[in-house]
Design an enzyme around this catalytic site. Structure first.
Site, PDB file in Angstrom:
ATOM      1  N   LYS A 102       0.847  -1.206   0.000  1.00  0.00           N
ATOM      2  CA  LYS A 102       0.000   0.000   0.000  1.00  0.00           C
ATOM      3  C   LYS A 102       0.879   1.251   0.000  1.00  0.00           C
ATOM      4  CE  LYS A 102      -0.253  -0.166   5.049  1.00  0.00           C
ATOM      5  NZ  LYS A 102      -1.063  -0.590   6.202  1.00  0.00           N
TER       6      LYS A 102
ATOM      7  N   TYR B 129      17.557  29.162   9.334  1.00  0.00           N
ATOM      8  CA  TYR B 129      16.378  29.942   9.746  1.00  0.00           C
ATOM      9  C   TYR B 129      16.288  30.010  11.259  1.00  0.00           C
ATOM     10  CZ  TYR B 129      14.522  29.856   4.994  1.00  0.00           C
ATOM     11  OH  TYR B 129      14.332  30.029   3.652  1.00  0.00           O
TER      12      TYR B 129
HETATM   13  C1  LIG Z   1      -0.257  -1.649   6.815  1.00  0.00           C
HETATM   14  C2  LIG Z   1      -0.846  -2.910   7.310  1.00  0.00           C
HETATM   15  C3  LIG Z   1      -0.048  -4.037   7.532  1.00  0.00           C
HETATM   16  C4  LIG Z   1       1.459  -4.004   7.461  1.00  0.00           C
HETATM   17  O1  LIG Z   1       1.960  -3.436   8.658  1.00  0.00           O
HETATM   18  P1  LIG Z   1       3.533  -3.315   8.945  1.00  0.00           P
HETATM   19  O2  LIG Z   1       3.616  -2.793  10.325  1.00  0.00           O
HETATM   20  O3  LIG Z   1       4.066  -2.340   7.945  1.00  0.00           O
HETATM   21  O4  LIG Z   1       4.110  -4.663   8.773  1.00  0.00           O
HETATM   22  C5  LIG Z   1      -0.694  -5.219   7.855  1.00  0.00           C
HETATM   23  N1  LIG Z   1      -2.040  -5.279   7.994  1.00  0.00           N
HETATM   24  C6  LIG Z   1      -2.837  -4.195   7.823  1.00  0.00           C
HETATM   25  C7  LIG Z   1      -4.305  -4.328   8.006  1.00  0.00           C
HETATM   26  C8  LIG Z   1      -2.264  -2.980   7.496  1.00  0.00           C
HETATM   27  O5  LIG Z   1      -3.055  -1.917   7.341  1.00  0.00           O
END
Ligand SMILES: *Cc1c(COP(=O)(O)O)cnc(C)c1O
Length: 357
Positions: A33, A253
């Protein structure tokens, strides 16, 4: 002269292999994702062909993978939002998480091109998405009976605190979830990266690694390297200027940092406009010519300054690593009060990617 993100696809494959070694009894759903946590969804998917399935957050992300020709199972972790997305999921053979009652109603009502595969998501403590346990059985039966649902319905939940091995939330979540999955005789998925690495009881039939595939540790204070993971992204740039300033001169800054003595300072071509965290404080390490030097003063949009007292001979053009090979992203995240996930996702489109197979 701008920064680059070097992507090592071999490291991605290596990390997938680590997932297999650590959870040998489980099928692996590679979580890609958010553009594969900023690494590039299509290139990550291409490198992860050995995974058993992919997972994305949204239907749109799954459609992009399908349109690029990926045929593997793809689970949409948030499920579909409304009828149009459900149609798209059906048309593109995306598997859906069913995470709230309205999704059941839409599934019952719509006429779909073809049945969709569903994972029923239960809320065992995250309190974000998922059915509450007292409603789980009914939702499960309704899904099984729904003509729009194809194949066996599977069960999932998400761990809220698995990154903290001292916290008992995970044990409570597993104690609530596992007996249900067992008594219903369905395939189950619980483990994110922290579950995979820290909670073997959570492995189940399917694991869902995200961050560990990209080489970083999910644990507070953890380092991917200690679990045999390799960084996939190395965020690098070059020294843009080297200057000398007198004791007491202010840098950047707001002048929040002042030279403690007459000294050389370097300017690196990277800033928050590239995704370097603006909240990284003075002292955050930067790798220059393979050696650590401390950030000095505030992060600007296009530049940062570094204290060159330990590298007085550094020259314009010298290579700099902001995180990745030789400098764990987790460490920079700790300094900046965030997590490696956010650093990876935050690399902006201005940064050019160089991909090695
Ligand atoms: C993003 C996500 C994962 C992966 O999590 P990580 O901590 O990056 O391994 C697994 N399950 C769901 C439902 C998620 O949203």
């Amino acid at each position: 002269m701008g920064p680059h993100a070097n992507i090592e696809l071999d490291a991605l494959r290596h990390n997938l292999q680590r997932v297999r070694e650590i959870s040998p009894g489980s099928a692996v759903m590679a979580v890609i994702k958010a553009n594969a946590y900023g690494h590039g969804a299509l290139r990550a998917a291409g490198a992860l062909v050995a995974a058993d399935a992919f997972a994305v957050a949204r239907v749109e992300e799954g459609v992009v993978l399908r349109e690029a020709g990926f045929q593997k199972d793809i689970l949409v972790l948030e499920g579909s939002f409304g009828g149009a997305e459900l149609q798209a999921a059906s048309r593109h053979h995306l598997m859906l998480a069913v995470v709230r009652p309205q999704q059941l109603e839409v599934l019952d009502r719509k006429v779909l091109p073809q049945p969709v595969n569903c994972w029923l998501k239960l809320d065992t403590g995250m309190h974000r998405l998922g059915f509450q346990l007292p409603q789980a059985r009914e939702a499960y039966q309704r899904l099984q009976a729904c003509p729009n649902v194809g194949g066996p319905v599977r069960l999932m939940t998400h761990l809220a605190n698995a990154d903290n091995l001292q916290d008992d939330t995970t044990s409570k979540q597993l104690a609530a979830f596992l007996p249900l999955a067992e008594s219903w005789g369905v395939q189950a998925s619980m483990a994110n990266s922290a579950g995979i690495l820290g909670w073997p009881q959570s492995h189940g039939e399917w694991v869902r690694p995200g961050i560990m595939l990209y080489g970083a540790s999910p644990f507070m204070g953890g380092r991917g390297e200690n679990d045999g993971l390799k960084p996939v992204m190395t965020f690098c740039s070059r020294l843009l200027a080297v200057n000398r300033y007198a004791k007491g001169e202010a840098v950047g800054y707001g002048g929040s940092w002042r030279c403690p003595e007459d000294m050389p300072l370097g300017v690196v071509a990277v800033g928050y406009g590239d995704g370097y965290p603006r909240h990284a404080p003075s002292g955050t390490p930067v790798l220059l010519n393979g050696q650590r030097v401390p950030l000095a003063g505030r992060v600007s949009m296009d530049m940062i300054s570094v204290d060159l007292r330990t590298q007085p001979d550094a020259r314009v053009g010298d290579p700099v690593v902001l995180w990745g090979e030789g400098l764990p992203a987790e460490e920079i995240a700790d300094c900046a009060g965030t997590i490696s996930y956010e650093l990876f996702c935050g690399v902006t489109p201005r940064v050019r990617f160089r991909v090695s197979n």
